[in-house]
Scaffold this active site. Structure first.
Site, PDB file in Angstrom:
ATOM      1  N   THR A 165     -13.015  20.206  32.688  1.00 32.24           N
ATOM      2  CA  THR A 165     -12.138  21.170  32.029  1.00 32.24           C
ATOM      3  C   THR A 165     -12.294  22.532  32.689  1.00 32.24           C
ATOM      4  O   THR A 165     -13.311  22.808  33.327  1.00 32.24           O
ATOM      5  CB  THR A 165     -12.437  21.275  30.525  1.00 32.24           C
ATOM      6  OG1 THR A 165     -11.491  22.136  29.895  1.00 32.24           O
ATOM      7  CG2 THR A 165     -13.844  21.799  30.272  1.00 32.24           C
ATOM      8  N   ARG A 166     -11.277  23.376  32.544  1.00 32.01           N
ATOM      9  CA  ARG A 166     -11.403  24.782  32.932  1.00 32.01           C
ATOM     10  C   ARG A 166     -11.036  25.660  31.739  1.00 32.01           C
ATOM     11  O   ARG A 166     -10.768  26.845  31.891  1.00 32.01           O
ATOM     12  CB  ARG A 166     -10.529  25.095  34.150  1.00 32.01           C
ATOM     13  CG  ARG A 166      -9.037  24.938  33.967  1.00 32.01           C
ATOM     14  CD  ARG A 166      -8.297  25.281  35.266  1.00 32.01           C
ATOM     15  NE  ARG A 166      -6.904  25.591  35.065  1.00 32.01           N
ATOM     16  CZ  ARG A 166      -5.888  24.775  35.347  1.00 32.01           C
ATOM     17  NH1 ARG A 166      -6.142  23.570  35.821  1.00 32.01           N
ATOM     18  NH2 ARG A 166      -4.642  25.148  35.159  1.00 32.01           N
ATOM     19  N   HIS A 170      -9.977  22.192  22.650  1.00 37.94           N
ATOM     20  CA  HIS A 170      -9.032  22.181  21.529  1.00 37.94           C
ATOM     21  C   HIS A 170      -9.041  20.771  20.946  1.00 37.94           C
ATOM     22  O   HIS A 170      -9.800  19.899  21.394  1.00 37.94           O
ATOM     23  CB  HIS A 170      -7.636  22.641  21.962  1.00 37.94           C
ATOM     24  CG  HIS A 170      -7.054  21.926  23.139  1.00 37.94           C
ATOM     25  ND1 HIS A 170      -6.806  20.567  23.156  1.00 37.94           N
ATOM     26  CD2 HIS A 170      -6.680  22.384  24.362  1.00 37.94           C
ATOM     27  CE1 HIS A 170      -6.284  20.213  24.310  1.00 37.94           C
ATOM     28  NE2 HIS A 170      -6.200  21.292  25.077  1.00 37.94           N
ATOM     29  N   ARG A 259      -3.966  15.119  31.383  1.00 38.64           N
ATOM     30  CA  ARG A 259      -2.533  15.317  31.610  1.00 38.64           C
ATOM     31  C   ARG A 259      -2.354  16.509  32.540  1.00 38.64           C
ATOM     32  O   ARG A 259      -2.925  17.561  32.330  1.00 38.64           O
ATOM     33  CB  ARG A 259      -1.844  15.567  30.259  1.00 38.64           C
ATOM     34  CG  ARG A 259      -0.362  15.868  30.369  1.00 38.64           C
ATOM     35  CD  ARG A 259       0.217  16.186  28.996  1.00 38.64           C
ATOM     36  NE  ARG A 259      -0.477  17.286  28.347  1.00 38.64           N
ATOM     37  CZ  ARG A 259      -0.273  18.583  28.608  1.00 38.64           C
ATOM     38  NH1 ARG A 259       0.600  18.942  29.524  1.00 38.64           N
ATOM     39  NH2 ARG A 259      -0.950  19.502  27.953  1.00 38.64           N
TER      40      ARG A 259
END
Length: 279
Positions: A165-166, A170, A259
């Site tokens: 992730t960056r 959530h 995604r």
């Protein structure tokens, strides 16, 4: 001795090669590897690898070097990083065409494309005697492949899912992470903290959010956390492969491809990264 100044990103690449993050890539690529990666998503020996790792040099300096020469590598603040023994100097013949293959676009609205097109056409390869690692090693959240593999062994973890992730987490991320914990023994949450485009979240925000998430909401024996300092390329599908191969080096047996993984703007289709990784 000739000297070559490395920017912080190139110094980081050098450190990551030294630490096994980019295995099997252990030195800046020569022309055969570079061209094979661009055209075939493989190193010249056939091993899958999607993005070139090269060292640029300006034309004037390149013309004064020969194979076998030693070059002192220095940082922006003149620290001695190490020495490189020249094995090859080559010129990229069609940088714009290569960029189109790597990013699927040559638009300078794409931050990765713009960075590549700003580079010199001349590249240098050779073995490096690294004397000084990038300052990233001082970050307490940074871990390298041998560190995670050691933790896996200590905790008896056999299957490990990697989550790239960056951004802070959530609810959709939480769902994916909990699914990953169900299909494997444990989850490695591994956010990137290297160079990112303007507007992306700061490393401090990401680390703070995940620290709370892991402390208050996740089972303690199912989650490992570390940061990964690698510059984002925003190369979409190719970068998804790059991220997966890095996590394999960390001991991951599974990897979550998101995604529009490593995408930016509307340059890539939502599931293009999954399709390339599956192929």
């Amino acid at each position: 001795m000739n000297s070559l100044k490395l920017n912080s990103e190139t110094w980081l690449d050098l450190t990551n090669m030294e630490k096994g993050v980019y295995s099997p890539v252990v030195k800046f690529m020569g022309k055969a590897d570079y061209q094979s990666v661009v055209n075939n998503l493989r190193l010249d020996d056939g091993v899958v690898w999607p993005l070139p790792i090269t060292l640029e040099i300006d034309e004037g300096q390149a013309s004064n070097l020969n194979n076998g020469d030693l070059i002192e590598l220095t940082s922006d603040d003149e620290k001695n990083i190490g020495t490189l023994k020249v094995e090859e100097i080559f010129k990229i013949n069609d940088l714009k065409g290569d960029v189109l293959k790597l990013f699927g676009t040559d638009s300078q609205e794409h931050p990765g494309v713009k960075k590549e097109l700003d580079k010199s056409l001349f590249r240098i390869s050779g073995s490096v005697d690294l004397k000084l690692e990038s300052p990233i090693v001082d970050d307490p959240n940074i871990m390298f492949p041998e560190d995670i593999k050691k933790k896996k062994k200590e905790l008896g973890i056999e299957s490990l899912s990697g989550f790239q992730t960056r951004n802070p987490p959530h609810r959709a991320h939480e769902h994916l992470q909990r699914v990953a914990m169900e299909v494997s023994d444990a989850l490695l949450i591994h956010p990137i903290t290297g160079w990112k485009k303007t507007g992306d979240f700061t490393p401090e925000a990401i680390v703070a959010a995940y620290t709370k998430m892991i402390r208050d909401f996740y089972p303690k024996d199912k989650v490992l956390f570390a940061t990964l300092s690698v510059a984002m390329r925003y190369a979409g599908p190719r970068e998804a492969m790059f991220h997966a191969l890095i996590r394999r080096n960390y001991g991951c047996t599974h990897f979550v491809v998101g995604r529009d993984h490593a995408g930016v703007g509307d340059f890539y289709k939502k599931y293009e990264a999954q399709e390339l990784c599956q192929s």
